[in-house]
Scaffold this motif. Structure first.
Motif, PDB file in Angstrom:
ATOM      1  N   VAL A  36       0.858  -1.186   0.000  1.00 41.16           N
ATOM      2  CA  VAL A  36       0.000   0.000   0.000  1.00 41.16           C
ATOM      3  C   VAL A  36       0.897   1.240   0.000  1.00 41.16           C
ATOM      4  CG1 VAL A  36      -1.786   1.271   1.247  1.00 41.16           C
ATOM      5  CG2 VAL A  36      -1.829  -1.242   1.237  1.00 41.16           C
ATOM      6  N   PRO A  37       0.859   2.040  -1.083  1.00 37.81           N
ATOM      7  CA  PRO A  37       1.675   3.259  -1.139  1.00 37.81           C
ATOM      8  C   PRO A  37       1.103   4.360  -0.252  1.00 37.81           C
ATOM      9  CG  PRO A  37       0.307   3.111  -3.090  1.00 37.81           C
ATOM     10  CD  PRO A  37       0.076   1.838  -2.296  1.00 37.81           C
ATOM     11  N   ALA A  38       1.950   5.290   0.134  1.00 33.76           N
ATOM     12  CA  ALA A  38       1.522   6.414   0.969  1.00 33.76           C
ATOM     13  C   ALA A  38       0.564   7.331   0.215  1.00 33.76           C
ATOM     14  CB  ALA A  38       2.729   7.208   1.461  1.00 33.76           C
ATOM     15  N   ALA A  39       0.732   7.443  -1.089  1.00 35.03           N
ATOM     16  CA  ALA A  39      -0.122   8.305  -1.904  1.00 35.03           C
ATOM     17  C   ALA A  39      -0.524   7.554  -3.162  1.00 35.03           C
ATOM     18  CB  ALA A  39       0.609   9.591  -2.275  1.00 35.03           C
ATOM     19  N   ALA A  40      -1.804   7.617  -3.489  1.00 32.84           N
ATOM     20  CA  ALA A  40      -2.328   6.973  -4.693  1.00 32.84           C
ATOM     21  C   ALA A  40      -3.738   7.479  -4.929  1.00 32.84           C
ATOM     22  CB  ALA A  40      -2.329   5.456  -4.534  1.00 32.84           C
ATOM     23  N   GLU A  41      -4.271   7.208  -6.112  1.00 38.42           N
ATOM     24  CA  GLU A  41      -5.659   7.534  -6.425  1.00 38.42           C
ATOM     25  C   GLU A  41      -6.567   6.502  -5.773  1.00 38.42           C
ATOM     26  OE1 GLU A  41      -6.929  10.148  -8.223  1.00 38.42           O
ATOM     27  OE2 GLU A  41      -4.888  10.924  -8.187  1.00 38.42           O
ATOM     28  N   GLY A  42      -7.779   6.894  -5.435  1.00 36.54           N
ATOM     29  CA  GLY A  42      -8.747   5.960  -4.873  1.00 36.54           C
ATOM     30  C   GLY A  42      -8.386   5.549  -3.460  1.00 36.54           C
ATOM     31  N   SER A  43      -8.657   4.290  -3.128  1.00 34.38           N
ATOM     32  CA  SER A  43      -8.302   3.753  -1.816  1.00 34.38           C
ATOM     33  C   SER A  43      -7.795   2.327  -2.011  1.00 34.38           C
ATOM     34  CB  SER A  43      -9.503   3.794  -0.876  1.00 34.38           C
ATOM     35  OG  SER A  43     -10.532   2.964  -1.333  1.00 34.38           O
ATOM     36  N   PRO A  44      -6.920   1.867  -1.120  1.00 36.13           N
ATOM     37  CA  PRO A  44      -6.315   0.554  -1.327  1.00 36.13           C
ATOM     38  C   PRO A  44      -7.303  -0.597  -1.127  1.00 36.13           C
ATOM     39  CG  PRO A  44      -5.552   1.513   0.733  1.00 36.13           C
ATOM     40  CD  PRO A  44      -6.390   2.547   0.052  1.00 36.13           C
ATOM     41  N   ARG A  45      -7.174  -1.595  -2.005  1.00 39.94           N
ATOM     42  CA  ARG A  45      -7.975  -2.813  -1.922  1.00 39.94           C
ATOM     43  C   ARG A  45      -7.050  -4.004  -2.098  1.00 39.94           C
ATOM     44  NH1 ARG A  45     -13.124  -2.570  -1.622  1.00 39.94           N
ATOM     45  NH2 ARG A  45     -14.247  -0.675  -2.051  1.00 39.94           N
ATOM     46  N   CYS A  46      -7.448  -5.112  -1.514  1.00 39.02           N
ATOM     47  CA  CYS A  46      -6.666  -6.335  -1.627  1.00 39.02           C
ATOM     48  C   CYS A  46      -6.606  -6.763  -3.100  1.00 39.02           C
ATOM     49  CB  CYS A  46      -7.303  -7.442  -0.778  1.00 39.02           C
ATOM     50  SG  CYS A  46      -6.458  -9.033  -0.921  1.00 39.02           S
ATOM     51  N   GLY A  47      -5.420  -7.092  -3.553  1.00 36.74           N
ATOM     52  CA  GLY A  47      -5.251  -7.542  -4.926  1.00 36.74           C
ATOM     53  C   GLY A  47      -5.870  -8.901  -5.179  1.00 36.74           C
ATOM     54  N   ASN A  48      -6.157  -9.648  -4.127  1.00 35.15           N
ATOM     55  CA  ASN A  48      -6.726 -10.982  -4.265  1.00 35.15           C
ATOM     56  C   ASN A  48      -8.256 -10.967  -4.155  1.00 35.15           C
ATOM     57  OD1 ASN A  48      -6.475 -13.925  -4.393  1.00 35.15           O
ATOM     58  ND2 ASN A  48      -7.122 -13.863  -2.256  1.00 35.15           N
ATOM     59  N   CYS A  49      -8.782 -10.467  -3.033  1.00 30.42           N
ATOM     60  CA  CYS A  49     -10.234 -10.550  -2.787  1.00 30.42           C
ATOM     61  C   CYS A  49     -10.952  -9.209  -2.947  1.00 30.42           C
ATOM     62  CB  CYS A  49     -10.505 -11.133  -1.405  1.00 30.42           C
ATOM     63  SG  CYS A  49     -10.119 -10.004  -0.039  1.00 30.42           S
ATOM     64  N   ARG A  50     -10.220  -8.116  -3.186  1.00 28.53           N
ATOM     65  CA  ARG A  50     -10.760  -6.770  -3.404  1.00 28.53           C
ATOM     66  C   ARG A  50     -11.338  -6.129  -2.156  1.00 28.53           C
ATOM     67  NH1 ARG A  50      -8.121  -4.754  -6.653  1.00 28.53           N
ATOM     68  NH2 ARG A  50      -9.605  -3.136  -7.048  1.00 28.53           N
ATOM     69  N   ALA A  51     -11.122  -6.709  -0.973  1.00 31.06           N
ATOM     70  CA  ALA A  51     -11.593  -6.104   0.280  1.00 31.06           C
ATOM     71  C   ALA A  51     -10.816  -4.814   0.529  1.00 31.06           C
ATOM     72  CB  ALA A  51     -11.392  -7.068   1.441  1.00 31.06           C
ATOM     73  N   PRO A  52     -11.456  -3.807   1.141  1.00 36.18           N
ATOM     74  CA  PRO A  52     -10.739  -2.574   1.469  1.00 36.18           C
ATOM     75  C   PRO A  52      -9.624  -2.857   2.477  1.00 36.18           C
ATOM     76  CG  PRO A  52     -13.100  -2.345   1.929  1.00 36.18           C
ATOM     77  CD  PRO A  52     -12.860  -3.755   1.558  1.00 36.18           C
ATOM     78  N   LEU A  53      -8.503  -2.180   2.297  1.00 32.47           N
ATOM     79  CA  LEU A  53      -7.358  -2.314   3.200  1.00 32.47           C
ATOM     80  C   LEU A  53      -7.198  -1.042   4.018  1.00 32.47           C
ATOM     81  CD1 LEU A  53      -4.785  -3.806   0.676  1.00 32.47           C
ATOM     82  CD2 LEU A  53      -5.973  -5.045   2.503  1.00 32.47           C
ATOM     83  N   PRO A  54      -6.705  -1.165   5.256  1.00 24.15           N
ATOM     84  CA  PRO A  54      -6.420   0.055   6.026  1.00 24.15           C
ATOM     85  C   PRO A  54      -5.314   0.846   5.339  1.00 24.15           C
ATOM     86  CG  PRO A  54      -5.686  -1.903   7.212  1.00 24.15           C
ATOM     87  CD  PRO A  54      -6.379  -2.371   5.977  1.00 24.15           C
ATOM     88  N   TRP A  55      -5.471   2.163   5.339  1.00 26.38           N
ATOM     89  CA  TRP A  55      -4.496   3.040   4.694  1.00 26.38           C
ATOM     90  C   TRP A  55      -3.839   3.870   5.773  1.00 26.38           C
ATOM     91  CZ3 TRP A  55      -6.007   6.356  -0.156  1.00 26.38           C
ATOM     92  CH2 TRP A  55      -4.860   6.627  -0.904  1.00 26.38           C
ATOM     93  N   ILE A  56      -2.624   3.489   6.122  1.00 23.51           N
ATOM     94  CA  ILE A  56      -1.844   4.173   7.152  1.00 23.51           C
ATOM     95  C   ILE A  56      -0.544   4.621   6.510  1.00 23.51           C
ATOM     96  CG2 ILE A  56      -0.729   3.967   9.403  1.00 23.51           C
ATOM     97  CD1 ILE A  56      -2.762   1.664   9.996  1.00 23.51           C
TER      98      ILE A  56
END
Length: 174
Positions: A36-56
Motif C-alpha cells: 500500500v503506497p503512501a499516496a495513490a488515487e482511490g483507496s487501497p484494496r486487496c489484490g486478491n479478494c478486493r476487500a478494502p485495506l487500512p491506509w496508514i
C-alpha cells in the motif's frame, strides 16, 4: 526494493523505487499480503479478494500535500512526537480506527519534530493533536490521547455524511 523491517502490524516501511513510501498490509479477509503506497488515487484494496485495506501512511513537510491533502478519502492526521508517552499510547487505537474504517478513512502520521512547518501551520501546542481533513481542509480537531472507541466515535461524528458509517447502530462500514 530494500524493505525496512516490518512494524508490529506486519507492515514494512520501504519505498517503491520512486521514493514513495510503501507499507505491506495483510488483508484481514483473505490473509494475502498487499503493498500500500503512501499516496495513490482511490483507496487501497486487496489484490486478491478486493476487500478494502487500512491506509496508514507517514508524511512530513515535503510530502504532506501529496499524501494527505490530495487524498481521495477523508484523512485522520496524527500530529505526534517520539518523546510523547500519550502519543505512543494512542497509536494502537488510531491504527484500530484506520483498520475499522478501511476504505473510508486514511490515517496519516506526522512527527512534529521532523516537520516543524506543519506543526506551525496547524498551530500544534500539545501532542497528540488529531485532525480530520476533508479534501485537504481541516473539519475537526482534538488534542490528547483517548481509547479506540472514543476516537472512533469522534471520527464518525467528524466525517462528512458521504463518508460516514452506513449502519449508525453498528458504526461499521458497509
Amino acid at each position: 526494493m530494500s524493505a525496512s523491517p516490518p512494524d508490529r502490524g506486519g507492515r514494512d516501511r520501504g519505498t517503491d523505487g520512486a521514493g514513495t513510501a510503501v507499507r505491506t498490509v495483510v488483508c484481514v479477509t483473505c490473509g494475502r499480503t498487499n503493498r500500500v503506497p503512501a499516496a495513490a488515487e482511490g483507496s487501497p484494496r486487496c489484490g486478491n479478494c478486493r476487500a478494502p485495506l487500512p491506509w496508514i501512511a507517514e508524511a512530513g513537510d515535503a510530502d504532506f500535500g501529496e499524501v494527505a491533502e490530495r487524498a481521495s478519502l477523508p484523512v485522520l492526521v496524527d500530529l505526534w512526537a517520539a518523546w510523547c508517552g500519550p502519543c505512543r499510547q494512542v497509536t494502537p487505537a488510531l491504527e484500530q480506527v484506520a483498520e475499522d474504517r478501511a476504505g473510508r478513512l486514511k490515517l496519516v502520521k506526522v512527527d512534529i519534530d521532523k516537520s516543524p512547518v506543519l506543526a506551525r501551520r496547524f498551530e500544534v501546542q500539545a501532542v497528540p493533536t488529531l485532525l480530520v481533513l476533508d479534501h485537504g481542509r481541516p473539519i475537526a480537531r482534538r488534542t490528547g490521547a483517548a481509547p479506540a472507541n472514543a476516537l472512533r466515535r469522534w471520527v464518525d461524528e467528524s466525517l462528512p455524511t458521504s463518508h460516514g458509517p452506513a449502519d449508525p447502530a453498528s458504526r461499521r462500514p458497509s
